[in-house]
Design an enzyme around this catalytic site. Structure first.
Site, PDB file in Angstrom:
ATOM      1  N   LEU A  78       4.432 -11.369  -5.419  1.00 27.66           N
ATOM      2  CA  LEU A  78       3.819 -10.727  -4.271  1.00 27.66           C
ATOM      3  C   LEU A  78       3.396  -9.319  -4.674  1.00 27.66           C
ATOM      4  O   LEU A  78       4.151  -8.604  -5.345  1.00 27.66           O
ATOM      5  CB  LEU A  78       4.795 -10.635  -3.090  1.00 27.66           C
ATOM      6  CG  LEU A  78       4.944 -11.857  -2.179  1.00 27.66           C
ATOM      7  CD1 LEU A  78       5.985 -11.577  -1.105  1.00 27.66           C
ATOM      8  CD2 LEU A  78       3.619 -12.251  -1.538  1.00 27.66           C
ATOM      9  N   ASP A  79       2.197  -8.894  -4.272  1.00 29.28           N
ATOM     10  CA  ASP A  79       1.740  -7.537  -4.559  1.00 29.28           C
ATOM     11  C   ASP A  79       2.656  -6.520  -3.874  1.00 29.28           C
ATOM     12  O   ASP A  79       3.306  -6.838  -2.864  1.00 29.28           O
ATOM     13  CB  ASP A  79       0.312  -7.336  -4.049  1.00 29.28           C
ATOM     14  CG  ASP A  79      -0.705  -8.123  -4.855  1.00 29.28           C
ATOM     15  OD1 ASP A  79      -0.417  -8.430  -6.028  1.00 29.28           O
ATOM     16  OD2 ASP A  79      -1.790  -8.423  -4.319  1.00 29.28           O
ATOM     17  N   PRO A  80       2.703  -5.288  -4.383  1.00 30.40           N
ATOM     18  CA  PRO A  80       3.554  -4.254  -3.765  1.00 30.40           C
ATOM     19  C   PRO A  80       3.301  -4.061  -2.275  1.00 30.40           C
ATOM     20  O   PRO A  80       4.241  -3.862  -1.498  1.00 30.40           O
ATOM     21  CB  PRO A  80       3.196  -2.998  -4.562  1.00 30.40           C
ATOM     22  CG  PRO A  80       2.827  -3.522  -5.908  1.00 30.40           C
ATOM     23  CD  PRO A  80       2.093  -4.811  -5.640  1.00 30.40           C
ATOM     24  N   ARG A  89      -6.397 -11.269  -1.790  1.00 35.77           N
ATOM     25  CA  ARG A  89      -7.252 -10.092  -2.009  1.00 35.77           C
ATOM     26  C   ARG A  89      -8.674 -10.514  -2.359  1.00 35.77           C
ATOM     27  O   ARG A  89      -9.652  -9.907  -1.921  1.00 35.77           O
ATOM     28  CB  ARG A  89      -6.670  -9.213  -3.114  1.00 35.77           C
ATOM     29  CG  ARG A  89      -5.470  -8.393  -2.686  1.00 35.77           C
ATOM     30  CD  ARG A  89      -5.013  -7.465  -3.789  1.00 35.77           C
ATOM     31  NE  ARG A  89      -4.398  -8.171  -4.891  1.00 35.77           N
ATOM     32  CZ  ARG A  89      -4.685  -7.965  -6.175  1.00 35.77           C
ATOM     33  NH1 ARG A  89      -5.600  -7.079  -6.512  1.00 35.77           N
ATOM     34  NH2 ARG A  89      -4.053  -8.638  -7.126  1.00 35.77           N
TER      35      ARG A  89
END
Length: 321
Positions: free
Chosen positions: A50-52, A191
């Site tokens: 998971l992205d930050p 994204r």
């Protein structure tokens, strides 16, 4: 307790999956480091990055469950996201540098977002599609992570990949913020969806927020906040999903003592070594190569994963003992 036991020294011995509700601002690797310290265990990893900026379901494999990570990461993902339309960034999310448009909500020069156009565009992202991963991603280019090249301002050309989207639901549109719910297979980038949708609408787009609700069979109802794990070690350990409850979609067989001995040494298992099945798999029908089967011993412990083999019946590919 589920998924843990006590050793002779009183320390916890953990094998299974702990579903963390990841907070924003941390990388998946950061979460692993926090939980490693909190549970005092080294053998731990995460399933599905998971992205930050993202929050939600981040399954952590602990102990012997780390060997099952490749199988556990294959299931569908469910995301709840907010796409900011009218602005594009180099990272394809709100944390990046603006490349077109503006983040100023008060800018009246931004084009009006039409719901009919959004809904029409959303249909093109459902099914088997080709997606270009973001420049800032973990994809490797000549052995180097794409985000490392992007941070050095080096040219990044990620290779387009085939991905699958099962559902793309428009939840709401207020102002220039589009909230959506997406069900997809692994490898899909939310994204990139935000960026591509903005491109299609002609106004630009980036991901403003993201929450993962499900990853394979793991969901938010099973999750534990990271802060709770750090505050109370034993309570957090009690939420670990044990080995016996993992991979529920796979059929299972119980082996004889002789079959167990063969399996734990990686030797092929014959029909005579199978004591019973769970009713979803019939030995006589094991004619398809590489179908996966869970192997249990008489006590009900998961000892490994095997693949069906027309020549040797069952061939252990993962041994957990």
């Amino acid at each position: 307790m589920r998924g843990l036991s006590s050793s002779t020294k009183g320390s916890l011995v953990m094998d299974g999956v702990l579903v963390v509700d990841k907070p924003t601002g941390l990388t998946s690797h950061d979460v692993v480091a926090h939980v490693r310290r909190a549970l005092d265990t080294r053998r731990i990893g995460h399933i599905g990055t998971l992205d930050p900026m993202a929050t939600g379901v981040l399954p952590l494999v602990i102990g012997r469950a780390t060997r099952l990570a490749p199988l556990l990461s294959r299931g569908r993902k469910v995301y709840d996201g907010v796409i900011r339309l009218g602005v594009a960034t180099d990272t394809y999310d709100i944390t990046g540098s603006v490349t077109s448009g503006t983040l100023d909500d008060g800018d009246h020069d931004q084009p009006a977002i039409d719901m009919v156009a959004v809904e029409a565009a959303s249909h093109t992202f459902i099914g088997h599609i080709i997606q270009q991963p973001p420049p800032f991603s973990a994809k490797k280019i000549r052995g180097v992570r794409a985000y490392k090249l992007a941070r050095r301002r080096q040219r990044v050309e990620t290779r387009a990949v085939a991905v699958t989207v099962h559902a793309f639901e428009i939840v709401s549109l207020w102002g220039n913020r589009l909230r959506c719910r997406v069900i997809c297979d692994p490898g899909f980038y939310m994204r990139a969806l935000a960026h591509d949708l903005g491109e299609m609408l002609g106004c630009g787009g980036c991901l403003e927020s993201l929450r993962r609700e499900c990853s394979s069979t793991f969901n938010l109802n099973q999750s534990v906040p990271l802060a709770s794990i750090e505050d109370e070690r034993r309570s957090a350990a009690e939420h670990i999903v044990p080995l016996t409850r993992l991979l529920p979609e796979l059929p299972g067989v119980v082996l004889t003592d002789h079959g167990r001995r063969r399996a734990v040494h990686g030797n092929n298992v014959s029909q005579a070594d199978v004591l019973s099945t769970d009713g979803t798999w019939r030995p006589a029908e094991a004619t398809t190569e590489s179908d996966k089967v869970k192997l249990y011993d008489r006590e009900g412990s998961l000892i490994g994963i095997a693949e069906t083999n027309t020549r040797s019946f069952l061939h252990p590919t993962i041994v957990l003992v």
